[in-house]
Design a protein around this motif. Sequence first.
Motif, mmCIF file in Angstrom:
data_model
loop_
_atom_site.group_PDB
_atom_site.id
_atom_site.type_symbol
_atom_site.label_atom_id
_atom_site.label_comp_id
_atom_site.label_asym_id
_atom_site.label_seq_id
_atom_site.Cartn_x
_atom_site.Cartn_y
_atom_site.Cartn_z
ATOM 1 N N GLY A 87 38.760 53.947 45.009
ATOM 2 C CA GLY A 87 38.384 52.579 44.705
ATOM 3 C C GLY A 87 39.357 51.948 43.735
ATOM 4 N N VAL A 88 39.136 50.658 43.503
ATOM 5 C CA VAL A 88 39.929 49.905 42.549
ATOM 6 C C VAL A 88 39.005 49.460 41.422
ATOM 7 C CG1 VAL A 88 41.300 47.815 42.155
ATOM 8 C CG2 VAL A 88 41.602 49.119 44.268
ATOM 9 N N HIS A 89 39.370 49.808 40.211
ATOM 10 C CA HIS A 89 38.627 49.405 39.024
ATOM 11 C C HIS A 89 39.461 48.371 38.276
ATOM 12 C CE1 HIS A 89 35.640 52.818 38.918
ATOM 13 N NE2 HIS A 89 36.467 53.184 39.879
ATOM 14 N N LEU A 90 38.834 47.274 37.897
ATOM 15 C CA LEU A 90 39.515 46.238 37.130
ATOM 16 C C LEU A 90 39.048 46.329 35.685
ATOM 17 C CD1 LEU A 90 39.088 43.239 39.604
ATOM 18 C CD2 LEU A 90 40.977 44.867 39.459
ATOM 19 N N ALA A 91 39.988 46.219 34.760
ATOM 20 C CA ALA A 91 39.648 46.390 33.346
ATOM 21 C C ALA A 91 40.226 45.268 32.501
ATOM 22 C CB ALA A 91 40.177 47.728 32.845
ATOM 23 N N ALA A 92 39.454 44.864 31.499
ATOM 24 C CA ALA A 92 39.925 43.994 30.421
ATOM 25 C C ALA A 92 40.470 42.654 30.908
ATOM 26 C CB ALA A 92 40.972 44.726 29.571
ATOM 27 N N ALA A 106 34.434 37.614 44.070
ATOM 28 C CA ALA A 106 35.149 38.891 44.166
ATOM 29 C C ALA A 106 34.708 39.872 43.090
ATOM 30 C CB ALA A 106 36.659 38.661 44.084
ATOM 31 N N ASP A 107 34.147 39.377 41.997
ATOM 32 C CA ASP A 107 33.677 40.296 40.945
ATOM 33 C C ASP A 107 32.546 41.184 41.446
ATOM 34 O OD1 ASP A 107 31.958 38.092 41.077
ATOM 35 O OD2 ASP A 107 31.515 38.129 38.936
ATOM 36 N N ALA A 108 31.884 40.769 42.525
ATOM 37 C CA ALA A 108 30.780 41.567 43.076
ATOM 38 C C ALA A 108 31.271 42.740 43.930
ATOM 39 C CB ALA A 108 29.857 40.681 43.903
ATOM 40 N N VAL A 109 32.536 42.710 44.374
ATOM 41 C CA VAL A 109 33.036 43.779 45.246
ATOM 42 C C VAL A 109 33.944 44.768 44.513
ATOM 43 C CG1 VAL A 109 32.811 42.393 47.329
ATOM 44 C CG2 VAL A 109 34.999 42.445 46.140
ATOM 45 N N PHE A 110 34.292 44.450 43.281
ATOM 46 C CA PHE A 110 35.094 45.346 42.459
ATOM 47 C C PHE A 110 34.221 45.974 41.388
ATOM 48 C CE2 PHE A 110 38.491 42.553 43.989
ATOM 49 C CZ PHE A 110 39.485 43.467 44.295
ATOM 50 N N THR A 111 34.629 47.131 40.908
ATOM 51 C CA THR A 111 34.030 47.695 39.710
ATOM 52 C C THR A 111 34.820 47.121 38.549
ATOM 53 O OG1 THR A 111 33.480 49.708 40.908
ATOM 54 C CG2 THR A 111 33.414 49.810 38.509
ATOM 55 N N VAL A 112 34.142 46.353 37.702
ATOM 56 C CA VAL A 112 34.797 45.644 36.595
ATOM 57 C C VAL A 112 34.342 46.254 35.274
ATOM 58 C CG1 VAL A 112 35.152 43.407 35.495
ATOM 59 C CG2 VAL A 112 34.888 43.529 37.986
#
Length: 125
Positions: A87-92, A106-112
Motif C-alpha cells: 500500500g501507499v501511506h501518506l504522512a505529514a 482521495a483521503d478516503a482511499v489512502f492511509t494518511v
Amino acid sequence: MDRGTVGSAQSGRLLVEVRKEGASAVVTPAGELDHHTADLLREPLEACLTDGFSRLVVDCSRLEFCDSTGLNVLLGARLKAEAAGGGVHLAAMLPVVARVFEITGADAVFTVHDTLEAALADETG
C-alpha cells in the motif's frame, strides 16, 4: 533500521528523495507536484515497486503544492502497490496539500498519517 539513501531526482520545482526504512521505501517529494514535475515522482515510485518494495511511505512534509496530475501519480502508485500486496501511506501533509485530498475524496482511499514516524510504525499495507 536501514536508513540508506536509494536515490533522488530533481527539477527546478521538485526534488524527490528515496530511502529505505526497514520494509518500507520512504519517498519524499519537496516542492511543487504538478503536470510538469509528475514524472519526477512517478519514476521513483515505480522503481521502488520494481525493486520489491510494496509498502511505500510518501513523506509529504515538504510538498508545497499538488494538482490533479500529482494526485493521479499517487493513485496509480497505490493501485500498483496494493496489487503487489502492499500500500501507499501518506504522512505529514501540509494543509494546502491535504485540502486537495479532502476536496477530491482521495483521503478516503489512502492511509494518511499525521507524522512520518506514525506511518513507519503502522505495519499494515
